[in-house]
Design a protein around this motif. Structure first.
Motif, PDB file in Angstrom:
ATOM      1  N   GLN A  21       0.830  -1.207   0.000  1.00 50.75           N
ATOM      2  CA  GLN A  21       0.000   0.000   0.000  1.00 50.75           C
ATOM      3  C   GLN A  21       0.865   1.257   0.000  1.00 50.75           C
ATOM      4  OE1 GLN A  21      -2.706   0.284   3.329  1.00 50.75           O
ATOM      5  NE2 GLN A  21      -3.552   2.250   2.655  1.00 50.75           N
ATOM      6  N   LEU A  22       1.942   1.224   0.755  1.00 47.88           N
ATOM      7  CA  LEU A  22       2.865   2.356   0.806  1.00 47.88           C
ATOM      8  C   LEU A  22       3.541   2.553  -0.543  1.00 47.88           C
ATOM      9  CD1 LEU A  22       3.964   4.470   2.765  1.00 47.88           C
ATOM     10  CD2 LEU A  22       5.693   2.823   3.480  1.00 47.88           C
ATOM     11  N   ASN A  23       3.955   1.458  -1.172  1.00 52.77           N
ATOM     12  CA  ASN A  23       4.556   1.549  -2.500  1.00 52.77           C
ATOM     13  C   ASN A  23       3.610   2.221  -3.491  1.00 52.77           C
ATOM     14  OD1 ASN A  23       6.830   0.204  -1.600  1.00 52.77           O
ATOM     15  ND2 ASN A  23       6.240  -1.776  -2.442  1.00 52.77           N
ATOM     16  N   GLU A  24       2.335   1.834  -3.444  1.00 55.58           N
ATOM     17  CA  GLU A  24       1.369   2.370  -4.391  1.00 55.58           C
ATOM     18  C   GLU A  24       1.126   3.854  -4.168  1.00 55.58           C
ATOM     19  OE1 GLU A  24      -2.006  -0.149  -3.858  1.00 55.58           O
ATOM     20  OE2 GLU A  24      -1.090  -1.866  -4.909  1.00 55.58           O
ATOM     21  N   LEU A  25       1.092   4.290  -2.913  1.00 56.36           N
ATOM     22  CA  LEU A  25       0.926   5.714  -2.625  1.00 56.36           C
ATOM     23  C   LEU A  25       2.076   6.525  -3.213  1.00 56.36           C
ATOM     24  CD1 LEU A  25      -0.282   5.624   1.100  1.00 56.36           C
ATOM     25  CD2 LEU A  25      -1.584   6.505  -0.854  1.00 56.36           C
ATOM     26  N   ILE A  26       3.302   6.015  -3.038  1.00 58.82           N
ATOM     27  CA  ILE A  26       4.479   6.729  -3.538  1.00 58.82           C
ATOM     28  C   ILE A  26       4.500   6.733  -5.061  1.00 58.82           C
ATOM     29  CG2 ILE A  26       7.001   6.767  -3.550  1.00 58.82           C
ATOM     30  CD1 ILE A  26       6.845   5.446  -0.731  1.00 58.82           C
ATOM     31  N   ASP A  27       4.150   5.598  -5.672  1.00 57.67           N
ATOM     32  CA  ASP A  27       4.093   5.529  -7.134  1.00 57.67           C
ATOM     33  C   ASP A  27       3.076   6.531  -7.693  1.00 57.67           C
ATOM     34  OD1 ASP A  27       6.028   3.579  -7.420  1.00 57.67           O
ATOM     35  OD2 ASP A  27       4.597   1.914  -7.359  1.00 57.67           O
ATOM     36  N   ARG A  28       1.938   6.624  -7.067  1.00 56.03           N
ATOM     37  CA  ARG A  28       0.902   7.556  -7.533  1.00 56.03           C
ATOM     38  C   ARG A  28       1.376   8.998  -7.394  1.00 56.03           C
ATOM     39  NH1 ARG A  28      -4.104   5.993  -4.080  1.00 56.03           N
ATOM     40  NH2 ARG A  28      -4.895   7.953  -4.962  1.00 56.03           N
ATOM     41  N   ALA A  29       2.067   9.301  -6.295  1.00 59.60           N
ATOM     42  CA  ALA A  29       2.568  10.657  -6.102  1.00 59.60           C
ATOM     43  C   ALA A  29       3.584  11.032  -7.181  1.00 59.60           C
ATOM     44  CB  ALA A  29       3.204  10.787  -4.722  1.00 59.60           C
ATOM     45  N   GLY A  30       4.350  10.043  -7.659  1.00 59.03           N
ATOM     46  CA  GLY A  30       5.386  10.312  -8.654  1.00 59.03           C
ATOM     47  C   GLY A  30       4.860  10.690 -10.022  1.00 59.03           C
ATOM     48  N   VAL A  31       3.597  10.381 -10.308  1.00 59.92           N
ATOM     49  CA  VAL A  31       3.048  10.711 -11.627  1.00 59.92           C
ATOM     50  C   VAL A  31       1.896  11.711 -11.527  1.00 59.92           C
ATOM     51  CG1 VAL A  31       3.718   8.485 -12.578  1.00 59.92           C
ATOM     52  CG2 VAL A  31       1.455   8.732 -11.550  1.00 59.92           C
ATOM     53  N   GLU A  32       1.465  12.022 -10.312  1.00 61.13           N
ATOM     54  CA  GLU A  32       0.340  12.939 -10.119  1.00 61.13           C
ATOM     55  C   GLU A  32       0.733  14.369 -10.478  1.00 61.13           C
ATOM     56  OE1 GLU A  32      -2.955  14.480  -9.865  1.00 61.13           O
ATOM     57  OE2 GLU A  32      -3.023  12.386  -9.130  1.00 61.13           O
ATOM     58  N   ARG A  33      -0.021  14.990 -11.404  1.00 60.65           N
ATOM     59  CA  ARG A  33       0.281  16.358 -11.837  1.00 60.65           C
ATOM     60  C   ARG A  33      -0.437  17.411 -11.001  1.00 60.65           C
ATOM     61  NH1 ARG A  33       2.774  17.048 -16.776  1.00 60.65           N
ATOM     62  NH2 ARG A  33       4.033  15.224 -17.267  1.00 60.65           N
ATOM     63  N   ASP A  34      -1.548  17.041 -10.365  1.00 61.62           N
ATOM     64  CA  ASP A  34      -2.288  17.993  -9.551  1.00 61.62           C
ATOM     65  C   ASP A  34      -1.574  18.176  -8.211  1.00 61.62           C
ATOM     66  OD1 ASP A  34      -5.089  19.420  -9.105  1.00 61.62           O
ATOM     67  OD2 ASP A  34      -4.614  18.326  -7.267  1.00 61.62           O
ATOM     68  N   ALA A  35      -1.175  19.414  -7.912  1.00 58.96           N
ATOM     69  CA  ALA A  35      -0.348  19.679  -6.731  1.00 58.96           C
ATOM     70  C   ALA A  35      -1.060  19.331  -5.431  1.00 58.96           C
ATOM     71  CB  ALA A  35       0.087  21.143  -6.718  1.00 58.96           C
ATOM     72  N   ASP A  36      -2.346  19.650  -5.315  1.00 60.50           N
ATOM     73  CA  ASP A  36      -3.080  19.370  -4.078  1.00 60.50           C
ATOM     74  C   ASP A  36      -3.231  17.872  -3.850  1.00 60.50           C
ATOM     75  OD1 ASP A  36      -3.365  22.058  -3.544  1.00 60.50           O
ATOM     76  OD2 ASP A  36      -5.333  22.213  -4.506  1.00 60.50           O
ATOM     77  N   GLN A  37      -3.549  17.151  -4.913  1.00 59.25           N
ATOM     78  CA  GLN A  37      -3.700  15.699  -4.776  1.00 59.25           C
ATOM     79  C   GLN A  37      -2.364  15.040  -4.461  1.00 59.25           C
ATOM     80  OE1 GLN A  37      -6.418  13.994  -4.553  1.00 59.25           O
ATOM     81  NE2 GLN A  37      -5.352  12.027  -4.363  1.00 59.25           N
ATOM     82  N   ARG A  38      -1.296  15.555  -5.080  1.00 58.54           N
ATOM     83  CA  ARG A  38       0.040  15.008  -4.814  1.00 58.54           C
ATOM     84  C   ARG A  38       0.405  15.215  -3.348  1.00 58.54           C
ATOM     85  NH1 ARG A  38       2.455  17.331  -8.867  1.00 58.54           N
ATOM     86  NH2 ARG A  38       3.270  19.129  -7.722  1.00 58.54           N
ATOM     87  N   LEU A  39       0.079  16.368  -2.803  1.00 60.38           N
ATOM     88  CA  LEU A  39       0.355  16.663  -1.402  1.00 60.38           C
ATOM     89  C   LEU A  39      -0.373  15.677  -0.488  1.00 60.38           C
ATOM     90  CD1 LEU A  39       1.916  18.863   0.248  1.00 60.38           C
ATOM     91  CD2 LEU A  39      -0.279  20.021   0.496  1.00 60.38           C
TER      92      LEU A  39
END
Length: 536
Positions: free
Chosen positions: A465-483
């Motif tokens: 689950q932690l891996n997936e959160l980090i992977d999603r953050a690495g490609v997320e372009r929306d700054a608020d969602q990435r945060l």
């Protein structure tokens, strides 16, 4: 204190005798030479494909060049180096670099885009720990030559094999120790048994930086000589001589006598003693590197969450911060650098012996257990470990401290052959994505995966689950969602009681003679001596 010493520490007298008679006799160092004192115990290779340590990064920053560099340490802004310009395609899947045409390696060979592509291929082919940086972006030995390629002598095209923010790749090209450009022809002249020059590059260089390597004797000295053909103009100093010195009192004495120009790694008492000296100047360099305590979850004790939580309750965070870390670091309990918008506040861990004992009893260790703590035999590691040895004992955990060289200490951790360790390591570069990938991410927990650049893999910690959160953050372009993703990852790691527990964020204090000018430490421990001079 129960300590095992595989190697002897250098004494004050030995360090003084190690200086050459010429230097010891002079009241001042030569005007055109910079004499540096520092510990080189963790400097075991300068091969860019296999030199992840801080000391090697600092040396290689003067021997090699990168395509780009961070603008004043900002991970979102970069300035040209070997690359004059670069463009990102509209779909974000391709980066094109235009290189300078006037750069020569120290060998005299012209630097081309083919050298850049080959340097990154070499990192992947040799597959040491630093290859992990590029594997994270989807590169592998089968696709890297087609994905990173020279289309002409001065054009490099990089295709991104998986969804990735191209800014992350550009930033890695600026700050990763593996991103420097190696002279392909020179390295291959020294190739043995298909090693791409690896054996030779451990103690030699094939760069285009402002200095060349003249001499390196392990745990003794290293000499760099000015490269007069440097594309950005020659350095002001003719030579940089680095002496291996581990004793703070030796460093202080040599500075006060005028036998050293610059010193790293001095202990807090010695720094305080000279802070008001008109002849010396102190510069605090905030680093992204962390001091941490790690436990191997391969060990049956530390595989249990209650035991890890007990250890967390037996660390005197505040005492270490106030009594051990001044001039070494600042309290930080998150796997992310101070000052980043994505970083959550410290969880506020404190020492609680009663709670620790209850957790150990719950885990099946009412009388505690025996373990070992590996450390480098120098401050502040030995001071942190000594304090931990005492506080762990209060909870019933009897720890033996084992000291050693960088290869012995970090080598054991990279091989996943340790119990506990007090260490200092990446992620050095202020970026939430890189921090989390380095400290808590582990894509494959098998021994065969060989992912030593992931601290999580070293400690045998795996959470999908932690891996997936980090992977999603690495490609997320929306700054608020990435945060939000970064916040969720930190919260989850805290709940999982991850085995790598941050203690402090590194402060690298450099002390220099007052006449040394133009010295500014880089945020990535890649201090360049190009503009350093002496005002005499």
């Amino acid at each position: 204190m129960n300590i095992v010493f595989p190697t002897l520490r250098n004494g004050l007298f030995g360090a003084i005798l190690a200086l050459s008679p010429m230097l010891a006799a002079q009241a001042k160092t030569p005007a055109d030479q910079l004499i540096v004192g520092m510990s080189m115990v963790n400097l075991f290779s300068i091969d860019p494909a296999n030199a992840p340590g801080l000391d090697a990064s600092g040396i290689n920053a003067n021997l090699y060049d990168t395509l780009v560099k961070r603008d004043n340490g900002n991970p979102e802004r970069h300035v040209p180096q070997l690359a004059e310009s670069w463009t990102v395609s509209e779909d974000g899947k391709q980066i094109t670099f235009k290189l300078r045409s006037d750069v020569k390696f120290h060998s005299g060979n012209p630097l081309t885009a083919e050298d850049v592509a080959w340097s990154l291929y070499r990192v992947m082919k040799l597959n040491f720990g630093l290859a992990t940086t590029w594997k994270a972006y989807g590169y592998n030995l089968d696709n890297i030559q087609a994905s990173i390629r020279a289309t002409d002598a001065h054009t490099l095209v990089i295709d991104l094999p998986q969804p990735t923010d191209p800014l992350l790749v550009i930033d890695s090209l600026a700050i990763s120790p593996s991103a420097v450009v190696v002279d392909r022809k020179q390295a291959l002249q020294h190739e043995k048994n298909g090693d791409l020059g690896a054996a030779w590059l451990v103690t030699n260089e094939a760069g285009s930086g402002p200095f060349t390597l003249s001499k390196w004797s392990a745990n003794d000295s290293l000499v760099m000589t000015r490269f007069d053909g440097y594309w950005a103009g020659p350095a002001k100093m003719k030579r940089v001589l680095v002496r291996h010195m581990t004793e703070s009192q030796s460093l202080r004495l040599m500075l006060e006598r005028g036998d050293l120009d610059l010193a790293y790694g001095m202990a807090a008492p010695d720094i305080k003693a000279i802070e008001r000296s008109d002849a010396l100047q102190v510069q605090a360099l905030q680093r992204g590197t962390m001091y941490y305590v790690a436990m191997s979850m391969k060990q049956p004790e530390f595989a249990k969450q209650q035991v890890r939580e007990a250890v967390r309750n037996l660390i005197d965070y505040q005492g270490i911060d106030q009594q051990v870390m001044p001039h070494y670091g600042t309290l930080n309990q998150q796997p992310m650098q101070l000052g980043l918008a994505a970083r959550l506040p410290d969880p506020g861990y404190t020492m609680d012996v009663a709670k620790a004992k209850a957790l150990l009893a719950e885990a099946g260790y009412p009388n505690g257990f025996n373990t070992t703590i590996r450390i480098l035999s120098e401050p502040p590691f030995i001071d942190i470990a000594a304090r931990m040895q005492a506080t762990l004992a209060e909870g019933g955990i009897k720890a033996t401290i084992v000291t050693g060289t960088g290869n012995q200490v970090y080598g054991a951790m990279r091989a996943r052959n340790f119990e506990m360790i007090v260490a200092r390591g990446a992620e050095r570069y202020p970026h939430p994505y890189f921090s989390l990938r380095t400290f808590v991410y582990n894509p494959d927990n098998s021994d065969a995966a060989g992912l030593p650049n992931f601290q999580g893999w070293r400690a045998s910690f795996f959470n999908q689950q932690l891996n997936e959160l980090i992977d999603r953050a690495g490609v997320e372009r929306d700054a608020d969602q990435r945060l939000k993703l970064y916040h969720q990852a930190q919260t989850l790691y805290d709940k999982q009681v991850g085995p790598i527990m941050m203690i402090s964020q590194m402060t690298d204090t450099a002390v220099s003679a007052a006449d040394v000018k133009g010295f500014t430490g880089d945020d990535a421990e890649a201090t360049r001596y190009l503009g350093v001079y002496k005002q005499r």
